[in-house]
Design a protein around this motif. Sequence first.
Motif, PDB file in Angstrom:
ATOM      1  N   GLN A  54       0.833  -1.206   0.000  1.00 53.75           N
ATOM      2  CA  GLN A  54       0.000   0.000   0.000  1.00 53.75           C
ATOM      3  C   GLN A  54       0.867   1.255   0.000  1.00 53.75           C
ATOM      4  O   GLN A  54       0.588   2.218  -0.718  1.00 53.75           O
ATOM      5  CB  GLN A  54      -0.931  -0.010   1.214  1.00 53.75           C
ATOM      6  N   LEU A  55       1.920   1.245   0.800  1.00 56.88           N
ATOM      7  CA  LEU A  55       2.814   2.403   0.851  1.00 56.88           C
ATOM      8  C   LEU A  55       3.518   2.593  -0.498  1.00 56.88           C
ATOM      9  O   LEU A  55       3.634   3.722  -1.003  1.00 56.88           O
ATOM     10  CB  LEU A  55       3.832   2.218   1.970  1.00 56.88           C
ATOM     11  N   ALA A  56       3.920   1.506  -1.104  1.00 57.13           N
ATOM     12  CA  ALA A  56       4.587   1.591  -2.405  1.00 57.13           C
ATOM     13  C   ALA A  56       3.650   2.149  -3.468  1.00 57.13           C
ATOM     14  O   ALA A  56       4.087   2.845  -4.395  1.00 57.13           O
ATOM     15  CB  ALA A  56       5.111   0.223  -2.814  1.00 57.13           C
ATOM     16  N   SER A  57       2.350   1.865  -3.351  1.00 62.17           N
ATOM     17  CA  SER A  57       1.388   2.361  -4.346  1.00 62.17           C
ATOM     18  C   SER A  57       1.251   3.873  -4.301  1.00 62.17           C
ATOM     19  O   SER A  57       0.765   4.473  -5.268  1.00 62.17           O
ATOM     20  CB  SER A  57       0.016   1.708  -4.123  1.00 62.17           C
ATOM     21  N   LEU A  58       1.669   4.492  -3.211  1.00 65.52           N
ATOM     22  CA  LEU A  58       1.606   5.943  -3.077  1.00 65.52           C
ATOM     23  C   LEU A  58       2.872   6.629  -3.557  1.00 65.52           C
ATOM     24  O   LEU A  58       2.833   7.778  -4.023  1.00 65.52           O
ATOM     25  CB  LEU A  58       1.365   6.331  -1.609  1.00 65.52           C
ATOM     26  N   GLY A  59       4.025   5.962  -3.406  1.00 68.81           N
ATOM     27  CA  GLY A  59       5.289   6.588  -3.782  1.00 68.81           C
ATOM     28  C   GLY A  59       5.676   7.752  -2.894  1.00 68.81           C
ATOM     29  O   GLY A  59       6.345   8.684  -3.338  1.00 68.81           O
ATOM     30  N   TRP A  60       5.303   7.737  -1.625  1.00 66.75           N
ATOM     31  CA  TRP A  60       5.452   8.876  -0.713  1.00 66.75           C
ATOM     32  C   TRP A  60       6.832   8.853  -0.074  1.00 66.75           C
ATOM     33  O   TRP A  60       6.976   8.871   1.152  1.00 66.75           O
ATOM     34  CB  TRP A  60       4.357   8.782   0.344  1.00 66.75           C
ATOM     35  N   ALA A  61       7.874   8.815  -0.872  1.00 65.19           N
ATOM     36  CA  ALA A  61       9.229   8.642  -0.343  1.00 65.19           C
ATOM     37  C   ALA A  61       9.669   9.812   0.523  1.00 65.19           C
ATOM     38  O   ALA A  61      10.413   9.635   1.490  1.00 65.19           O
ATOM     39  CB  ALA A  61      10.207   8.451  -1.500  1.00 65.19           C
ATOM     40  N   SER A  62       9.230  11.033   0.200  1.00 66.12           N
ATOM     41  CA  SER A  62       9.659  12.212   0.963  1.00 66.12           C
ATOM     42  C   SER A  62       9.040  12.264   2.350  1.00 66.12           C
ATOM     43  O   SER A  62       9.575  12.900   3.248  1.00 66.12           O
ATOM     44  CB  SER A  62       9.283  13.483   0.212  1.00 66.12           C
ATOM     45  N   ARG A  63       7.881  11.624   2.520  1.00 67.49           N
ATOM     46  CA  ARG A  63       7.110  11.675   3.760  1.00 67.49           C
ATOM     47  C   ARG A  63       6.732  13.120   4.131  1.00 67.49           C
ATOM     48  O   ARG A  63       6.486  13.427   5.299  1.00 67.49           O
ATOM     49  CB  ARG A  63       7.850  10.997   4.923  1.00 67.49           C
ATOM     50  N   ALA A  64       6.674  13.990   3.143  1.00 68.65           N
ATOM     51  CA  ALA A  64       6.291  15.380   3.390  1.00 68.65           C
ATOM     52  C   ALA A  64       4.838  15.460   3.841  1.00 68.65           C
ATOM     53  O   ALA A  64       3.994  14.658   3.436  1.00 68.65           O
ATOM     54  CB  ALA A  64       6.478  16.206   2.117  1.00 68.65           C
ATOM     55  N   GLY A  65       4.537  16.448   4.677  1.00 72.62           N
ATOM     56  CA  GLY A  65       3.153  16.745   4.996  1.00 72.62           C
ATOM     57  C   GLY A  65       2.476  17.381   3.790  1.00 72.62           C
ATOM     58  O   GLY A  65       3.116  18.075   3.005  1.00 72.62           O
ATOM     59  N   VAL A  66       1.176  17.150   3.648  1.00 72.71           N
ATOM     60  CA  VAL A  66       0.470  17.571   2.441  1.00 72.71           C
ATOM     61  C   VAL A  66      -0.753  18.402   2.809  1.00 72.71           C
ATOM     62  O   VAL A  66      -1.465  18.110   3.787  1.00 72.71           O
ATOM     63  CB  VAL A  66       0.023  16.350   1.601  1.00 72.71           C
ATOM     64  N   GLY A  67      -1.009  19.435   2.005  1.00 71.26           N
ATOM     65  CA  GLY A  67      -2.249  20.193   2.098  1.00 71.26           C
ATOM     66  C   GLY A  67      -2.694  20.558   0.699  1.00 71.26           C
ATOM     67  O   GLY A  67      -1.863  20.781  -0.189  1.00 71.26           O
ATOM     68  N   ASP A  68      -4.016  20.598   0.469  1.00 70.34           N
ATOM     69  CA  ASP A  68      -4.490  20.992  -0.855  1.00 70.34           C
ATOM     70  C   ASP A  68      -4.917  22.452  -0.859  1.00 70.34           C
ATOM     71  O   ASP A  68      -4.957  23.113   0.180  1.00 70.34           O
ATOM     72  CB  ASP A  68      -5.599  20.061  -1.353  1.00 70.34           C
ATOM     73  N   MET A  69      -5.224  22.978  -2.049  1.00 70.13           N
ATOM     74  CA  MET A  69      -5.408  24.407  -2.246  1.00 70.13           C
ATOM     75  C   MET A  69      -6.863  24.865  -2.175  1.00 70.13           C
ATOM     76  O   MET A  69      -7.140  26.037  -2.413  1.00 70.13           O
ATOM     77  CB  MET A  69      -4.824  24.821  -3.606  1.00 70.13           C
ATOM     78  N   THR A  70      -7.794  23.968  -1.891  1.00 63.79           N
ATOM     79  CA  THR A  70      -9.181  24.405  -1.794  1.00 63.79           C
ATOM     80  C   THR A  70      -9.382  25.249  -0.535  1.00 63.79           C
ATOM     81  O   THR A  70      -8.620  25.154   0.436  1.00 63.79           O
ATOM     82  CB  THR A  70     -10.139  23.207  -1.764  1.00 63.79           C
ATOM     83  N   ASN A  71     -10.419  26.090  -0.544  1.00 62.76           N
ATOM     84  CA  ASN A  71     -10.726  26.883   0.652  1.00 62.76           C
ATOM     85  C   ASN A  71     -11.038  25.970   1.829  1.00 62.76           C
ATOM     86  O   ASN A  71     -10.555  26.196   2.944  1.00 62.76           O
ATOM     87  CB  ASN A  71     -11.913  27.811   0.373  1.00 62.76           C
ATOM     88  N   GLN A  72     -11.854  24.954   1.590  1.00 53.52           N
ATOM     89  CA  GLN A  72     -12.117  23.941   2.612  1.00 53.52           C
ATOM     90  C   GLN A  72     -11.129  22.805   2.343  1.00 53.52           C
ATOM     91  O   GLN A  72     -11.438  21.825   1.682  1.00 53.52           O
ATOM     92  CB  GLN A  72     -13.563  23.480   2.538  1.00 53.52           C
ATOM     93  N   PHE A  73      -9.937  22.936   2.900  1.00 46.09           N
ATOM     94  CA  PHE A  73      -8.828  22.083   2.477  1.00 46.09           C
ATOM     95  C   PHE A  73      -8.639  20.883   3.398  1.00 46.09           C
ATOM     96  O   PHE A  73      -9.141  20.829   4.518  1.00 46.09           O
ATOM     97  CB  PHE A  73      -7.534  22.889   2.379  1.00 46.09           C
ATOM     98  N   HIS A  74      -7.912  19.905   2.879  1.00 44.88           N
ATOM     99  CA  HIS A  74      -7.494  18.733   3.647  1.00 44.88           C
ATOM    100  C   HIS A  74      -6.005  18.857   3.960  1.00 44.88           C
ATOM    101  O   HIS A  74      -5.249  19.449   3.196  1.00 44.88           O
ATOM    102  CB  HIS A  74      -7.708  17.447   2.853  1.00 44.88           C
ATOM    103  N   TYR A  75      -5.587  18.266   5.076  1.00 40.42           N
ATOM    104  CA  TYR A  75      -4.163  18.128   5.388  1.00 40.42           C
ATOM    105  C   TYR A  75      -3.926  16.691   5.802  1.00 40.42           C
ATOM    106  O   TYR A  75      -4.794  16.044   6.394  1.00 40.42           O
ATOM    107  CB  TYR A  75      -3.726  19.115   6.479  1.00 40.42           C
ATOM    108  N   TYR A  76      -2.735  16.159   5.456  1.00 42.49           N
ATOM    109  CA  TYR A  76      -2.477  14.757   5.751  1.00 42.49           C
ATOM    110  C   TYR A  76      -0.978  14.496   5.770  1.00 42.49           C
ATOM    111  O   TYR A  76      -0.191  15.237   5.194  1.00 42.49           O
ATOM    112  CB  TYR A  76      -3.198  13.823   4.779  1.00 42.49           C
ATOM    113  N   ARG A  77      -0.629  13.420   6.488  1.00 37.33           N
ATOM    114  CA  ARG A  77       0.790  13.073   6.676  1.00 37.33           C
ATOM    115  C   ARG A  77       0.897  11.623   7.102  1.00 37.33           C
ATOM    116  O   ARG A  77      -0.096  10.984   7.503  1.00 37.33           O
ATOM    117  CB  ARG A  77       1.445  14.011   7.691  1.00 37.33           C
ATOM    118  N   LEU A  78       2.127  11.097   7.007  1.00 38.06           N
ATOM    119  CA  LEU A  78       2.435   9.763   7.491  1.00 38.06           C
ATOM    120  C   LEU A  78       2.949   9.827   8.920  1.00 38.06           C
ATOM    121  O   LEU A  78       3.631  10.781   9.305  1.00 38.06           O
ATOM    122  CB  LEU A  78       3.507   9.105   6.617  1.00 38.06           C
TER     123      LEU A  78
END
Length: 478
Positions: A289-313
């Motif tokens: 499952q982790l390989a399917s994401l390719g999240w090697a940097s493990r950076a925290g993520v946020g999207d640009m919508t006004n009602q935004f999501h944030y996510y991390r490992l």
Amino acid sequence: MSSRASTRTSGQAAGQASAPTEQPRHPALADAAPSVFWLDRPDRPAPRPPLDRSVDTDLLVVGGGYSGLWTALLAKETDPSRDVLVLEAGSVGWAASGRNGGFCAASLTHGEANGRARWPQEMDALRRLGRENLDGIEATVQRYGIECDFRRSGALTVATEPHQVEWLADEPGEFLDRDAVRAQLDSPTYVAGVWDRDETAMVDPARLAWGLARAAESLGVRIVEGTRATGLRRHGAGVEVSASTGHVVRADRVALGTNAFPSLLRRVRLHTVPVYDYVLMTEPLSDAQLASLGWASRAGVGDMTNQFHYYRLTDDNRILWGGYDAIYHYGRRLAPSLDQRPETFDRLAGHFFETFPQLEGLRFTHRWGGAIDTCTRFCAFYGEALDGRVAYALGYTGLGVGATRFGAQVMLDLLDARSTERTRLQMVREMPMPFPPEPLAWAGIELTRWSLARADERQGRRNLWLRALDAAGLGFDS
């Protein structure tokens, strides 16, 4: 409760909150415990005893979250002879400090665009001070051996609609086109992104709070729990603070780190509102499952919508997934029952699998919420009262994992009557516009929430209400 959380606000009148007996309906939430993952640990600290007598101290710190803990620790590091007492109503780190997303950002202004719009002449200094602040947090973690999984993995900001791509120009870091951003983290919803590699760290937020408390105690700071501060008044050349245990603390100086909770200073209560943010935590991902994401940097993520999501490992490869809904309750209401909101959890779960369809079948183990304090400028403000005997820092708007250390330094500067680069900043000397009293506060926040949702549906086009807020310098955006 992320580092970017919640300039988007949402309204809900009293009586509309979900009943505690309701349960989320999404099948991935069937076994999710209604508790905070970070705090739900067998190795959490044992409770500290409450205040059992009236005492005197040089510095009283009200609040045992990041704001108060940094203030206590820095005060003792600066002057080891100073007697410091921390008064905490619950337990160390139980509120926003122990239940956030763990995004520890260098920004002191809630992003480049917000700071540049408000204090353009100070942005070079604010960027430098923010980086120095993050460096100081990292150094403290290393110096005291605080095991909080501190990783300076950076932040990935993603556009999920074509009209958001131009907004990425306001984000610091390396621009990534669709293929490049999906090489960093693979989601069919991404159209572009920006990767800031060094100015955000990921932390285990509860363990950071617990570690700061242990570090402060190792220097001689006293921490009492289960003791709520109930009143504040002058007392001779100092201040007297009454406590829920029936005792009082007489202090030369007082630092207030109460944030989302009503301030002991009535005059600043209208300057913040508590907004509830909600979070899900998955079970650990398998290697596939982790390989399917390719999240090697493990950076925290946020999207640009006004009602935004944030996510991390997390360190054990779970995904924390939060944001979108941010709920204001009429009358600035705070209550433990509001930590659970089934309709928001269902919505978040649906959004999760839209973002990562390759993880279909993954389950969530925890669901929770909590209040953050937001103000009309979306980053902390500072001040003093009682002729410099009392200082406060409030309104972090989800940025408190990192910015509270800077706020603690400002409070100590003010209490010690030191003129420093920090206290000379216009950003520090200015107060934000207060929120109006009810029912105007609820009506305005609800109208703003509706308008932001409409803007997301209309390629970012802002209606007359949002444009009026922009013109007034209130700038409701993400």
